[in-house]
Design a protein around this motif. Structure first.
Motif, PDB file in Angstrom:
ATOM      1  N   VAL A 151      69.312  40.906  42.344  1.00 15.05           N
ATOM      2  CA  VAL A 151      67.984  40.806  42.966  1.00 15.05           C
ATOM      3  C   VAL A 151      67.674  39.367  43.356  1.00 15.05           C
ATOM      4  O   VAL A 151      67.286  39.082  44.503  1.00 15.05           O
ATOM      5  N   LEU A 152      67.820  38.428  42.429  1.00 12.69           N
ATOM      6  CA  LEU A 152      67.421  37.043  42.693  1.00 12.69           C
ATOM      7  C   LEU A 152      68.299  36.380  43.749  1.00 12.69           C
ATOM      8  O   LEU A 152      67.784  35.722  44.657  1.00 12.69           O
TER       9      LEU A 152
ATOM     10  N   GLN B 141      72.553  36.617  49.773  1.00  9.89           N
ATOM     11  CA  GLN B 141      73.935  36.875  49.408  1.00  9.89           C
ATOM     12  C   GLN B 141      74.155  36.490  47.946  1.00  9.89           C
ATOM     13  O   GLN B 141      73.499  35.606  47.419  1.00  9.89           O
ATOM     14  N   THR B 142      75.064  37.196  47.327  1.00 13.95           N
ATOM     15  CA  THR B 142      75.480  36.861  45.969  1.00 13.95           C
ATOM     16  C   THR B 142      76.657  35.890  46.059  1.00 13.95           C
ATOM     17  O   THR B 142      77.137  35.597  47.160  1.00 13.95           O
ATOM     18  N   ILE B 143      77.134  35.423  44.928  1.00 12.05           N
ATOM     19  CA  ILE B 143      78.258  34.478  44.951  1.00 12.05           C
ATOM     20  C   ILE B 143      79.504  35.150  45.522  1.00 12.05           C
ATOM     21  O   ILE B 143      80.243  34.543  46.303  1.00 12.05           O
ATOM     22  N   GLY B 144      79.733  36.406  45.185  1.00  9.91           N
ATOM     23  CA  GLY B 144      80.867  37.132  45.760  1.00  9.91           C
ATOM     24  C   GLY B 144      80.763  37.236  47.279  1.00  9.91           C
ATOM     25  O   GLY B 144      81.744  37.055  47.996  1.00  9.91           O
ATOM     26  N   LYS B 145      79.569  37.506  47.764  1.00  5.66           N
ATOM     27  CA  LYS B 145      79.368  37.568  49.219  1.00  5.66           C
ATOM     28  C   LYS B 145      79.518  36.185  49.847  1.00  5.66           C
ATOM     29  O   LYS B 145      80.014  36.059  50.968  1.00  5.66           O
ATOM     30  N   MET B 146      79.079  35.135  49.150  1.00  3.20           N
ATOM     31  CA  MET B 146      79.254  33.774  49.668  1.00  3.20           C
ATOM     32  C   MET B 146      80.731  33.448  49.842  1.00  3.20           C
ATOM     33  O   MET B 146      81.130  32.854  50.844  1.00  3.20           O
ATOM     34  N   ILE B 147      81.547  33.827  48.876  1.00  6.18           N
ATOM     35  CA  ILE B 147      82.985  33.544  48.934  1.00  6.18           C
ATOM     36  C   ILE B 147      83.621  34.215  50.146  1.00  6.18           C
ATOM     37  O   ILE B 147      84.460  33.624  50.827  1.00  6.18           O
TER      38      ILE B 147
ATOM     39  N   ALA C   5      60.053  44.007  48.182  1.00  3.00           N
ATOM     40  CA  ALA C   5      60.181  45.472  48.124  1.00  3.00           C
ATOM     41  C   ALA C   5      61.555  45.913  48.618  1.00  3.00           C
ATOM     42  O   ALA C   5      62.209  46.763  48.002  1.00  3.00           O
ATOM     43  N   THR C   6      62.010  45.330  49.712  1.00  4.01           N
ATOM     44  CA  THR C   6      63.320  45.674  50.269  1.00  4.01           C
ATOM     45  C   THR C   6      64.427  45.337  49.278  1.00  4.01           C
ATOM     46  O   THR C   6      65.331  46.141  49.036  1.00  4.01           O
ATOM     47  N   VAL C   7      64.363  44.140  48.711  1.00  2.00           N
ATOM     48  CA  VAL C   7      65.400  43.705  47.770  1.00  2.00           C
ATOM     49  C   VAL C   7      65.390  44.573  46.516  1.00  2.00           C
ATOM     50  O   VAL C   7      66.443  44.978  46.027  1.00  2.00           O
ATOM     51  N   LEU C   8      64.214  44.896  46.002  1.00  2.00           N
ATOM     52  CA  LEU C   8      64.143  45.726  44.801  1.00  2.00           C
ATOM     53  C   LEU C   8      64.658  47.139  45.066  1.00  2.00           C
ATOM     54  O   LEU C   8      65.389  47.705  44.240  1.00  2.00           O
ATOM     55  N   PHE C   9      64.313  47.704  46.220  1.00  2.00           N
ATOM     56  CA  PHE C   9      64.834  49.033  46.558  1.00  2.00           C
ATOM     57  C   PHE C   9      66.352  48.995  46.688  1.00  2.00           C
ATOM     58  O   PHE C   9      67.054  49.881  46.206  1.00  2.00           O
TER      59      PHE C   9
END
Length: 193
Positions: free
Chosen positions: A94-95, A102-108, A124-128
């Motif tokens: 979420v954060l 992006q997450t760290i995996g997506k950054m890589i 709301a979008t991110v939580l869903f």
């Protein structure tokens, strides 16, 4: 009704031209859009993210459980270790998705989560996407495979939140056929877009 009106099916109240499909002007244009991320790129990014979350839990939570003598071996969904690990897991996704898209995996792998309408991702979008969508996917693991077959490689959590995962700075050309109705005022067909 006169004989002429009966033959042509035109009534006195109907004076508009009803366009038919062959009256539309068609034009093929090239549209540039961001390339969507495929299943395997997303899979490897998810594996890296899972390893990172496991490492965070192992470094931060496990020593506390060992210090107090609490059990790490319980596998029930309501076990304290399972609940705390789940909180770290969902908080990570979420954060990072909210603040960096992006997450760290997506950054890589150079991937980014974007809203379908181009607006910034709201809470709301991110939580869903990251809580409800991931909970459903994690409950029925096979649902992650949907991303391999859906248009624009959308996973179930993307469908729920109206998002898409794209490659950063990678674009593709698509040919789009545009149909435009005739311009009734000038009695000619407009071809401008």
């Amino acid at each position: 009704m006169s004989e002429f009106e009966k033959d042509t099916n035109v009534s006195n109240t109907e004076s508009e031209i009803v366009p038919t499909p062959n009256m539309y002007a068609t034009q093929e244009i090239e549209q540039i859009e961001e390339k969507t991320a495929g299943f395997w790129m997303r899979f490897w990014a998810f594996i890296i993210d899972s390893l990172i979350v496991s490492a965070i839990v192992g470094i931060l939570v496990n020593p506390i459980f060992h210090l107090f003598g609490w059990s790490l071996a319980e596998n029930n969904w309501y076990a304290p270790m399972t609940i705390i690990s789940g909180l770290f897991y969902y908080a990570y996704f979420v954060l990072l998705t909210k603040f960096w898209n992006q997450t760290i995996g997506k950054m890589i792998f150079g991937l980014k989560v974007k809203s379908i309408n181009g607006a910034p991702l709201d809470w709301a979008t991110v939580l869903f996407r990251e809580v409800i969508g991931r909970f459903i996917n994690n409950t029925i693991i096979i649902l992650y495979v949907i991303a391999a077959f859906m248009p624009k490689n959308k996973g179930l959590h993307d469908v729920i939140a109206d998002t898409v995962v794209v490659h950063e700075k990678v674009f593709i050309k698509n040919k789009v056929v545009v149909h435009q109705p005739p311009n009734v005022e000038n009695d000619s067909v407009s071809t401008t877009i």
